[in-house]
Design an enzyme around this catalytic site. Structure first.
Site, PDB file in Angstrom:
ATOM      1  N   GLU A 110       0.364  -2.389  -1.664  1.00  0.00           N
ATOM      2  CA  GLU A 110       1.773  -1.319  -2.438  1.00  0.00           C
ATOM      3  C   GLU A 110       1.093   0.139  -2.381  1.00  0.00           C
ATOM      4  OE1 GLU A 110       4.495  -4.810  -4.155  1.00  0.00           O
ATOM      5  OE2 GLU A 110       3.333  -3.611  -6.157  1.00  0.00           O
ATOM      6  N   HIS A 148      11.542  -6.196  -2.041  1.00  0.00           N
ATOM      7  CA  HIS A 148      11.134  -7.693  -2.484  1.00  0.00           C
ATOM      8  C   HIS A 148      11.796  -8.632  -1.173  1.00  0.00           C
ATOM      9  CE1 HIS A 148       8.786  -4.881  -5.166  1.00  0.00           C
ATOM     10  NE2 HIS A 148       8.575  -6.003  -5.279  1.00  0.00           N
TER      11      HIS A 148
END
Length: 301
Positions: A257, A76
């Site tokens: 995702e 991230h």
């Protein structure tokens, strides 16, 4: 017969002396879950149902602990920012420190790698025409450490070695579901050709439906999520053909995702003609922060 094919044939005839994938594990990796663990809030009314849902899986893990976890997650903007965006990156180091994501590193153990198996997987998968980025200096964020907490609790040291495998699902273009599913098959072939009798689990993390910005921020689609779980179990090859726009439309901008789960599913035995997996655990909960949480454990017979 080529060199790689010959290795695979040898692995098949000497399976007992080679590594094998015993199960695949799937879990969301919501950062707020990590904060709840770190701040001692797991027993609060909001969080208690979520953590209770993982208790059977923690018991299963104690009874079925692998030697190595091959953990598919997305960074991230911690180790990879917009300056460098690898589509697929494998961590080959001996250890991986928890990353500082803006609030200091999480109080979790250092992640210990398995450089020999990681290097073998990289060699094998690249020779199967998948281009991987090899990373020898990697800090791991909540995408990896939260699933570890959910399945192993909060020990002083993690009880397994871990091979981190990053997938870009943040900055488009991102890999297709079909590419991820095929990659999982290549990873299975790589693991099964490693000549040590290791028990390996492959984990797919991230998702499920959620959107963090824009007019649809907070979107959760329970019906779509559960249909995804049904199809992941029963018809993964067909599920892998789902286009990106369907994930975005139905599961929100961050729902993409879920293509990472297809890597783990592609590594299961039934995809290569073996028996269907056994569903050892299935759990779904909303919400956790602004996210739907999904979880599966599929055992190879």
């Amino acid at each position: 017969m080529g060199e790689h094919a010959a290795r695979q044939a040898e692995a098949g005839t000497n399976a007992a002396s080679h590594a094998r994938i015993t199960a695949s594990v799937y879990s969301s990796h919501v950062p707020a879950i990590g904060a709840a663990i770190d701040l001692g809030k797991t027993g609060e009314p909001y969080w208690q149902p979520l953590f209770a849902g993982y208790e059977p899986s923690k018991q299963w893990m104690r009874e079925n602990q692998p030697d190595v976890v091959f953990l598919v997650y997305n960074d991230h903007a911690t180790s990879f920012d917009l300056g460098t965006i690898p589509t697929f990156a494998i961590g080959t180091a001996a250890e991986f420190e928890p990353a500082d994501e803006g609030y200091g590193p999480r109080p979790v153990p250092k992640v210990m790698g398995h450089p020999e198996l990681a290097a073998h997987i990289a060699q094998s998968v690249i020779q199967q025409d998948f281009d991987l980025t090899i990373v020898n200096n990697l800090k791991v964020d909540h995408g990896l450490t939260v699933p570890m907490n959910l399945l192993f609790g909060s020990p002083q040291t993690w009880p397994v070695k871990v091979i981190p495998f990053h997938v870009n699902v943040v900055q488009y273009p991102v890999p297709s579901g079909q590419r991820c599913f095929a990659l999982g098959q290549a990873i299975r072939r790589a693991i099964e050709s490693f000549d040590q009798p290791l028990k390996v689990q492959i984990w797919g993390t991230g998702g499920m439906s959620h959107q963090l910005q824009g007019p649809r921020a907070g979107l959760i689609n329970q019906e779509w999520d559960n249909r995804f779980l049904d199809r992941l179990i029963a018809e993964p090859a067909a599920l892998a053909t789902l286009p990106h726009i369907d994930y975005v439309r139905e599961a929100g901008s961050e729902g993409i995702e879920l293509v990472m789960w297809l890597i783990a599913r592609g590594a299961m035995a039934d995809v290569a003609g073996g028996p269907a997996p056994h569903v050892a655990q299935r759990f779904y909960h909303v919400p956790a922060s602004n996210t739907a949480v999904g979880h599966l454990i599929l055992e190879n017979p």
